[in-house]
Each structure stands twice: as C-alpha cells, then as structure tokens.
Design a protein around this motif. Structure first.
Motif, PDB file in Angstrom:
ATOM      1  N   THR A  86       2.886  -1.347  16.660  1.00 35.07           N
ATOM      2  CA  THR A  86       2.973  -0.404  17.784  1.00 35.07           C
ATOM      3  C   THR A  86       1.687  -0.425  18.600  1.00 35.07           C
ATOM      4  OG1 THR A  86       4.483   1.000  16.520  1.00 35.07           O
ATOM      5  CG2 THR A  86       3.407   2.002  18.431  1.00 35.07           C
TER       6      THR A  86
ATOM      7  N   SER B  20      15.256   5.038  17.980  1.00 36.73           N
ATOM      8  CA  SER B  20      14.647   4.458  16.791  1.00 36.73           C
ATOM      9  C   SER B  20      13.416   5.243  16.379  1.00 36.73           C
ATOM     10  CB  SER B  20      14.248   3.000  17.037  1.00 36.73           C
ATOM     11  OG  SER B  20      15.381   2.187  17.190  1.00 36.73           O
ATOM     12  N   TYR B  21      13.397   5.637  15.140  1.00 42.93           N
ATOM     13  CA  TYR B  21      12.208   6.247  14.555  1.00 42.93           C
ATOM     14  C   TYR B  21      11.069   5.240  14.660  1.00 42.93           C
ATOM     15  CZ  TYR B  21       9.806   9.117  10.939  1.00 42.93           C
ATOM     16  OH  TYR B  21       8.947   9.922  10.236  1.00 42.93           O
ATOM     17  N   ILE B  22       9.865   5.713  14.770  1.00 43.38           N
ATOM     18  CA  ILE B  22       8.694   4.835  14.901  1.00 43.38           C
ATOM     19  C   ILE B  22       8.583   3.875  13.720  1.00 43.38           C
ATOM     20  CG2 ILE B  22       7.086   6.453  13.799  1.00 43.38           C
ATOM     21  CD1 ILE B  22       6.251   4.440  16.956  1.00 43.38           C
TER      22      ILE B  22
ATOM     23  N   THR C 246       9.927   1.413  12.405  1.00 45.61           N
ATOM     24  CA  THR C 246      10.809   0.265  12.610  1.00 45.61           C
ATOM     25  C   THR C 246       9.973  -0.913  13.099  1.00 45.61           C
ATOM     26  OG1 THR C 246      11.279   1.197  14.815  1.00 45.61           O
ATOM     27  CG2 THR C 246      12.971   1.490  13.129  1.00 45.61           C
TER      28      THR C 246
ATOM     29  N   LYS D 232      12.534  -1.979  17.818  1.00 47.93           N
ATOM     30  CA  LYS D 232      12.111  -1.135  18.947  1.00 47.93           C
ATOM     31  C   LYS D 232      12.537  -1.762  20.274  1.00 47.93           C
ATOM     32  CE  LYS D 232       7.983   1.058  16.877  1.00 47.93           C
ATOM     33  NZ  LYS D 232       8.033   0.530  15.494  1.00 47.93           N
TER      34      LYS D 232
ATOM     35  N   SER E 153      15.936  -0.948  21.412  1.00 40.03           N
ATOM     36  CA  SER E 153      16.201   0.495  21.465  1.00 40.03           C
ATOM     37  C   SER E 153      15.971   1.057  22.867  1.00 40.03           C
ATOM     38  CB  SER E 153      15.284   1.222  20.470  1.00 40.03           C
ATOM     39  OG  SER E 153      15.434   0.696  19.170  1.00 40.03           O
TER      40      SER E 153
ATOM     41  N   CYS F 261      12.048   5.555  21.331  1.00 38.80           N
ATOM     42  CA  CYS F 261      11.450   5.711  20.012  1.00 38.80           C
ATOM     43  C   CYS F 261      11.143   7.196  19.814  1.00 38.80           C
ATOM     44  CB  CYS F 261      10.168   4.889  19.873  1.00 38.80           C
ATOM     45  SG  CYS F 261      10.471   3.122  19.688  1.00 38.80           S
TER      46      CYS F 261
ATOM     47  N   ILE G  74       8.697   3.096  23.547  1.00 41.05           N
ATOM     48  CA  ILE G  74       7.474   3.732  23.024  1.00 41.05           C
ATOM     49  C   ILE G  74       6.844   4.626  24.085  1.00 41.05           C
ATOM     50  CG2 ILE G  74       5.127   3.303  22.198  1.00 41.05           C
ATOM     51  CD1 ILE G  74       6.212   0.725  20.899  1.00 41.05           C
TER      52      ILE G  74
ATOM     53  N   MET H 217       8.666   7.815  24.212  1.00 42.29           N
ATOM     54  CA  MET H 217       8.293   8.660  23.071  1.00 42.29           C
ATOM     55  C   MET H 217       6.985   9.403  23.352  1.00 42.29           C
ATOM     56  SD  MET H 217       7.122   7.360  19.282  1.00 42.29           S
ATOM     57  CE  MET H 217       5.561   6.685  19.909  1.00 42.29           C
TER      58      MET H 217
END
Length: 319
Positions: free
Chosen positions: A71, A115-117, A119, A124, A127, A130, A312, A315
């Motif tokens: 990330t 998507s949960y972080i 991953t 990602k 997706s 996030c 991201i 998010m």
C-alpha cells in the motif's frame, strides 16, 4: 532474546542509518514492543496509509506485513519502501486471489467491490473502494443504497458492517484472519467472569464479534461498556474512558501501547494466544539490516499501481 544494552545499541545505530537515508519508520500496533518504540508513526492501517501518503522521507521502512508495504508503495512510486522481513505475510490477505475476485465479480457484474486493506495490490486494483476497520461503515454508507456490494475478504468485519449499515444487498467473502478468528465468545465469557466491571473492546475481525453484536442487541452485554472498534479506536477509548479495566479482543501486540499510555489502568487480553506470527517477524536487527543494505524493497508494477491507487485514495478521503 537480546539484552537491554544490545537493544540500546541497535536503536542508536538504527537512528543513525535512518538519518543517513532520510528514512521514516512506520509500525503497526501489533508489532513487537521494541519495534513500536522506535516508530516515527505508530498506528492502525488507516493511520499508516495516511502517513505513507504524506511523508517527505526518501525511504519508508514498513514494520508490518506485506500488504501494508505494498500500500505504501502504491502511494509512493518515487520512494523506496522496505519491509524488514519479506516473509511477513497475512493469512487474511491470502484468503482471496485475483482469480477468486474476478470469478466472484462475474456473478455480480454491476456490484461495487469494497476490499479491506488486508488484501494484495492485485485485489485492490480490481476493487472500487478500499477500507479499514475504522472506516468500513463510512465507506459502505457512501455507496448508493440500491447498489449491490461485494465485501471482502473478512467475513466477521463484513457481518459487522452489514449489521451496522442495514445493507441487505451486501455479499460477503468467507475469509478470516486466523488470529482474530481464534478469539471466541467463550474466551470473552471466561475473562468477563474474572473482570465483570471491565469495558470490553472488540476488533470487528474477531470470531467473537458477530455473537457479541447479537448479545449486545439482546441486552446480554452491557451496552455502555461494550465497543467494537479498530485498533486506533481502541487506543483512543482506553485513553478517554473513565474505566480502569479493559478486556481487549484483538491481537495482543496492542497491549504494549495501551499500558504505556495508561499506566494506572489494567488491560486483559481476551485470548493471550492471539499472537500474529507474521507481525512478530520484524525485529530490531532486521530493521537495521534493511536500512543498511536497502534490503527487501517492496514494489508494485505501474499498471497495478495506477489501478489500485483510486480505491485507496477513496479510502483515505472518506476517513
């Protein structure tokens, strides 16, 4: 186990190399105490993602697990991201692959993917959003109600978000973190017997979270003393609550910071065996070696990076 003098020497050398490399050390709340204590930024996944996005350092030493370093690399294509132990993975991130997600999406072609972080960068990139445990509810609430949602990969966090938002058109991947899944309702019950007046702080990834939400709604858990929170939320609650005792249902690494910030309060692990072996792979000698040798660079292909950046950024913006 290194001696206090050895650790002091390692810390001093790490600080020297950090200055030479214009580096920043980011560490997750589940890391070893000595790693937490040398961090420039210590926090949960959202805090660390924001810090990675905002840093002016040339080198980011990520004391966490592989998806976290990825990330940081997605957010900082012009910086060097180092993971002190390249084998520090994540059982939850491994529970869904790019092929899995593409197959799932084919059954729901119009759904938004959250998507949960926890991953991989590839997942990602496939997706729409996030999220972390601290903003998952806000992320889902930002999506139009008529839009179907595919939530992945943690089933316990997904169940928590679905209950909190009331979304009926939310499909949940059946993945889990093996450490959090191992914290059971029986664990909570057993500790509550010994500390009946304690506050109960539960991470939504825990195996006890679904039953706790049900018991909370039925009045079988004290509403004013039961809280489902991210690790960052747990730390804030521990500082600001008037309570003196807390039962903590998450990975035990967080107890170090809680005890450090609140020396007059008592923190009890719901399950003392809830220890992530991957988080504990990062050690002071490995951090030093990583800095000295520019070791274990984590990078993401530009194609994946560009596609993963949007979910991201969403998010981080939602907060």
């Amino acid at each position: 186990m290194s001696s206090v003098n050895d650790q002091d020497s390692l810390r001093y050398e790490i600080m020297e190399w950090k200055e030479k490399r214009n580096a920043i050390i980011l560490a997750h709340n589940y890391e070893l105490p000595e790693i937490q204590d040398i961090a420039d930024v210590l926090g949960d996944s959202l805090t660390l993602a924001r810090a990675a996005a905002q840093t002016y350092a040339d080198v980011i030493v990520f004391c966490g697990v592989h998806f976290m370093a990825e990330t940081a690399a997605i957010l900082n294509p012009d910086k060097t991201v180092l993971l002190p132990d390249i084998h520090a993975g994540c059982s939850l991130a491994d529970s869904i692959t790019l092929a899995d997600l593409r197959n799932w999406k084919s059954a729901y072609p119009d759904a938004a993917v959250v998507s949960y972080i926890n991953t991989s960068a590839e997942v990602k990139a496939e997706s729409d959003y996030c999220c972390t445990s601290s903003n998952a509810i806000k992320v889902v609430e930002s999506i139009p109600e008529e839009k179907e949602i595919l939530f992945l990969p943690d089933m316990f966090l997904g169940a928590y978000v679905q209950r909190a938002t009331g979304r009926k058109n939310m499909h949940i991947w059946m993945g889990e973190c093996h450490v959090h899944a191992g914290i059971s309702p029986a664990d909570v019950d057993n500790v509550f017997r010994d500390y009946p007046d304690a506050e109960l702080l539960i991470h939504p990834e825990c195996g006890c979270s679904t039953s706790s939400m049900y018991l909370l709604s039925e009045g079988q858990l004290p509403k004013e003393r039961t809280h489902l929170l991210s690790t960052g939320g747990m730390l804030e609650r521990a500082k600001n609550s008037p309570s003196s005792q807390f039962i903590i249902a998450t990975e035990t690494g967080i107890l170090h910071q809680m005890e450090k910030e609140n020396p007059n309060k008592t923190f009890i692990a719901a399950n003392r065996s809830a220890v992530c072996p991957f988080m504990k792979m990062i050690t002071l000698p490995k951090v030093l070696e990583s800095l000295k040798e520019n070791q274990h660079v984590v990078s993401v292909s530009e194609t994946i990076r560009q596609r993963a950046r949007l979910p991201i950024d969403r998010m981080i913006a939602i907060g």
